[in-house]
Design a protein around this motif. Structure first.
Motif, short mmCIF file in Angstrom:
data_model
loop_
_atom_site.label_atom_id
_atom_site.label_comp_id
_atom_site.label_asym_id
_atom_site.label_seq_id
_atom_site.Cartn_x
_atom_site.Cartn_y
_atom_site.Cartn_z
N HIS A 77 3.35 -3.51 1.23
CA HIS A 77 2.90 -4.05 2.51
C HIS A 77 3.43 -5.46 2.68
O HIS A 77 3.97 -6.06 1.75
N GLU A 78 3.27 -5.99 3.86
CA GLU A 78 3.66 -7.36 4.15
C GLU A 78 2.43 -8.20 4.44
O GLU A 78 1.44 -7.72 4.99
N THR A 121 1.60 -11.73 6.44
CA THR A 121 2.17 -12.70 7.37
C THR A 121 1.17 -13.80 7.66
O THR A 121 0.00 -13.53 7.95
N THR A 163 6.29 -14.73 5.95
CA THR A 163 6.05 -13.31 5.68
C THR A 163 6.46 -13.03 4.24
O THR A 163 7.57 -13.38 3.82
N ASP A 215 6.69 -10.04 1.23
CA ASP A 215 6.69 -8.61 0.92
C ASP A 215 6.02 -8.38 -0.41
O ASP A 215 6.37 -9.01 -1.42
#
Length: 330
Positions: free
Chosen positions: A293-294, A296, A303, A305
Motif C-alpha cells: 500500500h501507499e 501519503t 508518498t 510505498d
C-alpha cells in the motif's frame, strides 16, 4: 493545524487508537526528550504516534525496506536444535510447548527493592537515524540512541504517579503476573482490568480480543516475570482470536533466530511478538507489512510505498538482568 490532526490525515485508512493507546506513547516520547530513564513496563508506544515530521524523516531514511527472512531448515547449530524439536504448527502447539518448559523451571526469588533492571534493546532504525545526524546537531539534542537502560525495581515515584494509569512499575508488573489466575479466560479478563481501554471518545474502542492481546503483550515486555506466570500468559495468548505463529524461525534485528507470534494490527500490518526458542523469554517485537500500500502525507507532501514483507519497526531485546546498581551490566 495541530500535529495529531495532520497525523490522522496521514493514516486516514487505519483504525484510530483510543486514549489508552495514545497517552502512553506521548508520555514515553516526552520522557525520552527530557532525558528520563526509559519506562519499559508499560504500553509500548505505537510508531504512528510520533509527530508527522518524525514519521516522514524516519520513514524516508530508515525504511530502506527490509524483507522478512524465514529459516525453513535450521542448521545443526541453530537454536531449534538446542531447544529440542520446536512445534510451530499452531499457536497452541508452540506456546503450549513454551509453557510446558517454563513450568519445569525453578522460580527465582523476587528482586530486592534496592535492585535495578538492566535491559539492552537494539533498534537498528533509530540507531541508523542517530548516526546519520551531523555531530553539531546531535550535540544540541536532548536525547540520543541508547540501547542500554536501567530501571529501578522499586520505583516509588512512578508507582505513585496517578496521572499515568497505563504505567506499571517493574515490581508491580512482577506481582501482577505472579497473581494471575490459571484459567486463560479469567487471566485475560484480569489483564483487561489492569490495562484498561479508552471510552471511545478518541476513536473506535478496542474489541475484546484486540484489548486482550494488547494488555497481555504489555505485561509480556516486563522483566523479570516468574516462569510459571509466563507459562500461564503464553497459554492464554494462544487462545486470543486472530493470534498466529510463523511456521519457521525468523531472524530479528540482530540476526538471531526467534519464534514470531503474530496478530493483525490493521488491514495493512501485523504485530509480531518475538520469543527466544531456547529459554522462551521475550525477545522483542516488530511490525510487518502484510499488504502492499501507499502512505501519503497531508496535501500530497510525501508518498511512501510499503510492500508486503517490509519491516516498519523492530526492537530486539538482547539482554535482561537484575543488577545491584544503576550502570552495572551482567
Amino acid at each position: 493545524m495541530d500535529e495529531m490532526t495532520r497525523l490522522r490525515e496521514l493514516r486516514a485508512g487505519a483504525p484510530v487508537p483510543d486514549r489508552a493507546a495514545l497517552a502512553p506513547g506521548r508520555k514515553r516520547l516526552t520522557d525520552a526528550i527530557e532525558g528520563r530513564g526509559r519506562r519499559t513496563f508499560r504500553l509500548r508506544a505505537d510508531w504512528r504516534i510520533a509527530s508527522l515530521g518524525a514519521v516522514v524523516a524516519i520513514t524516508a531514511a530508515a525504511l530502506v525496506l527490509t524483507q522478512v527472512v524465514g529459516v525453513q531448515a535450521p542448521d545443526p547449530a541453530s537454536p531449534a536444535t538446542v531447544a529440542g524439536d520446536l512445534d510451530l504448527s499452531s499457536p497452541a502447539a508452540a506456546l503450549g510447548q513454551a509453557a510446558d518448559f517454563l513450568e519445569r523451571q525453578e522460580v527465582p526469588p523476587e528482586p530486592r527493592a534496592d535492585q535495578w533492571i538492566y535491559l539492552r534493546e537494539e533498534d537498528p532504525y533509530q540507531e541508523k537515524q542517530w548516526k546519520e545526524l551531523p555531530a553539531e546537531v546531535r550535540k544540541k539534542m536532548d536525547w540520543s540512541y541508547l540501547p542500554d537502560s536501567w530501571i529501578p525495581y522499586d520505583d516509588k515515584a512512578a508507582e505513585n504517579d496517578a496521572s499515568d494509569t497505563d504505567h506499571q512499575t517493574a515490581r508491580a508488573s512482577y506481582r501482577i503476573a505472579a497473581g494471575l489466575p490459571e484459567d486463560p479466560e479469567a487471566l485475560l479478563a484480569e489483564l483487561r482490568k489492569v490495562f484498561p481501554t479508552g471510552d471511545g471518545s478518541n476513536g473506535a474502542p478496542e474489541a475484546e480480543n484486540e484489548h486482550s492481546f494488547r494488555a497481555l503483550t504489555v505485561l509480556l515486555e516486563s522483566y523479570p516475570l516468574p516462569p510459571d506466570a509466563l507459562a500461564r500468559m503464553y497459554r492464554a495468548l494462544a487462545t486470543i482470536e486472530g493470534v498466529g505463529v510463523t511456521d519457521h524461525l525468523i531472524r530479528d534485528a540482530t540476526g538471531r533466530q526467534v519464534i514470531a507470534v503474530t496478530r493483525a494490527y490493521d488491514r495493512n500490518t501485523r504485530r509480531e511478538i518475538l520469543i527466544d526458542p531456547v529459554d522462551y523469554s521475550y525477545a522483542g517485537d516488530r511490525e510487518v507489512v502484510t499488504r502492499t500500500h501507499e502512505v501519503t502525507g497531508p496535501k500530497g507532501t510525501i508518498t511512501i510505498d510499503h510492500k508486503r514483507g517490509d519491516i516498519l519497526r523492530e526492537v530486539a531485546r538482547t539482554k535482561a538482568a537484575v543488577v545491584d546498581a544503576k550502570g552495572q551490566k551482567p
